[in-house]
Design an enzyme around this catalytic site. Structure first.
Site, PDB file in Angstrom:
ATOM      1  N   GLY A  45       1.448   2.653  13.083  1.00  0.00           N
ATOM      2  CA  GLY A  45       0.048   2.493  12.650  1.00  0.00           C
ATOM      3  C   GLY A  45      -0.466   1.069  12.642  1.00  0.00           C
ATOM      4  O   GLY A  45      -1.669   0.847  12.762  1.00  0.00           O
ATOM      5  N   ASP A 101      -0.767  -1.449   8.003  1.00  0.00           N
ATOM      6  CA  ASP A 101      -2.062  -0.837   8.309  1.00  0.00           C
ATOM      7  C   ASP A 101      -2.786  -0.415   7.034  1.00  0.00           C
ATOM      8  O   ASP A 101      -3.944  -0.761   6.824  1.00  0.00           O
ATOM      9  CB  ASP A 101      -1.880   0.370   9.245  1.00  0.00           C
ATOM     10  N   ASP A 104      -1.186   3.141   0.514  1.00  0.00           N
ATOM     11  CA  ASP A 104      -1.729   4.305  -0.200  1.00  0.00           C
ATOM     12  C   ASP A 104      -0.967   4.426  -1.519  1.00  0.00           C
ATOM     13  O   ASP A 104      -1.284   3.750  -2.488  1.00  0.00           O
ATOM     14  CB  ASP A 104      -1.564   5.521   0.717  1.00  0.00           C
TER      15      ASP A 104
HETATM   16  P1  5GP Z   1       2.295   5.090   1.236  1.00  0.00           P
HETATM   17  O1  5GP Z   1       3.794   5.048   1.199  1.00  0.00           O
HETATM   18  O2  5GP Z   1       1.636   3.791   0.802  1.00  0.00           O
HETATM   19  O3  5GP Z   1       1.737   6.257   0.481  1.00  0.00           O
HETATM   20  O4  5GP Z   1       1.895   5.428   2.702  1.00  0.00           O
HETATM   21  C1  5GP Z   1       1.831   4.497   3.670  1.00  0.00           C
HETATM   22  C2  5GP Z   1       1.751   5.140   5.037  1.00  0.00           C
HETATM   23  O5  5GP Z   1       1.144   6.451   4.993  1.00  0.00           O
HETATM   24  C3  5GP Z   1       0.874   4.306   5.918  1.00  0.00           C
HETATM   25  O6  5GP Z   1       1.589   3.260   6.546  1.00  0.00           O
HETATM   26  C4  5GP Z   1       0.322   5.335   6.874  1.00  0.00           C
HETATM   27  O7  5GP Z   1       1.242   5.550   7.917  1.00  0.00           O
HETATM   28  C5  5GP Z   1       0.231   6.600   6.049  1.00  0.00           C
HETATM   29  N1  5GP Z   1      -1.139   6.765   5.504  1.00  0.00           N
HETATM   30  C6  5GP Z   1      -1.561   6.591   4.224  1.00  0.00           C
HETATM   31  N2  5GP Z   1      -2.880   6.833   4.114  1.00  0.00           N
HETATM   32  C7  5GP Z   1      -3.317   7.172   5.350  1.00  0.00           C
HETATM   33  C8  5GP Z   1      -4.606   7.525   5.883  1.00  0.00           C
HETATM   34  O8  5GP Z   1      -5.650   7.577   5.230  1.00  0.00           O
HETATM   35  N3  5GP Z   1      -4.631   7.791   7.227  1.00  0.00           N
HETATM   36  C9  5GP Z   1      -3.531   7.740   8.034  1.00  0.00           C
HETATM   37  N4  5GP Z   1      -3.696   8.008   9.315  1.00  0.00           N
HETATM   38  N5  5GP Z   1      -2.296   7.421   7.549  1.00  0.00           N
HETATM   39  C10 5GP Z   1      -2.203   7.136   6.232  1.00  0.00           C
END
Ligand code: 5GP
Length: 186
Positions: A45, A101, A104
């Protein structure tokens, strides 16, 4: 029929992204003016952001890439991470900038930071294009942030849904019909 037809709403335009990435490049060049940082980025991403960011700064930097995959339920970020591709160079004693990228829940980054710190770099700072703080589960200090966005599932500028839409030049939200109803959870 093009990929644009599936987009319901553009959250960040190409111009907005270009402008902000240029600002981040200037900030990095200023803060690292006497150092040669390694930009550590996570496939896939982050590739578009990374490609633009490195051209927005004139630092003598290097780049290393990792690929991670989450264990657990398909669309839930579990924080249990598997390394699909490791760093190719040593980061011991180096100044790292983690280029992400989107942050979340923060669980993926939390894992990555622990992994990197075990390899005793001189410093680790975080640069993310998108910050989605609504669902954060860990306390993460973001040093360089492109934009804060609402709790929506976004695609484009490197971010995918089911491996598609990475090549959209802007950040957008897809029509619900593309997902078959509710937005996917990450
Ligand atoms: P986290 O571990 O912070 O929840 O997730 C991080 C990863 O989840 C990001 O690097 C991405 O690959 C994916 N991700 C989180 N939110 C989004 C979103 O709104 N759209 C997309 N396409 N991927 C997301």
């Amino acid at each position: 029929m093009t990929i644009h037809d599936d987009v319901q709403e553009v959250l960040l335009t190409e111009d907005q992204i270009r402008g902000r990435v240029a600002e981040l490049g200037v900030e990095l060049a200023h803060d690292y003016s006497d150092r040669q940082p390694v930009l550590v980025s996570v496939l896939k991403g982050s590739i578009v952001f990374l490609a633009d960011l490195i051209r927005a700064t004139e630092l003598p930097l290097s780049v290393d890439l990792m690929e991670l995959s989450s264990y657990g339920a398909a669309m839930e970020s579990s924080g249990q991470v598997r390394i699909l591709k490791d760093l190719s160079g040593s980061i011991e004693g180096r100044d790292l900038i983690v280029v992400e990228d989107i942050i979340d829940t923060g669980l993926t980054l939390n894992y990555l930071l622990r992994y990197l710190h075990e390899r005793t770099p001189a410093s680790v700072h975080i640069c993310c294009l998108l910050d989605k703080p609504a669902r954060r589960l860990t306390d993460i200090h973001i040093d360089y942030r492109g934009f804060t966005i609402p709790d929506r599932f976004v695609v484009g500028y490197g971010l995918d849904f089911d491996e598609h839409y990475r090549n959209l030049p802007y950040i957008g939200v897809l029509r619900p019909s593309v997902y078959g109803g509710a937005e996917p959870r990450t």
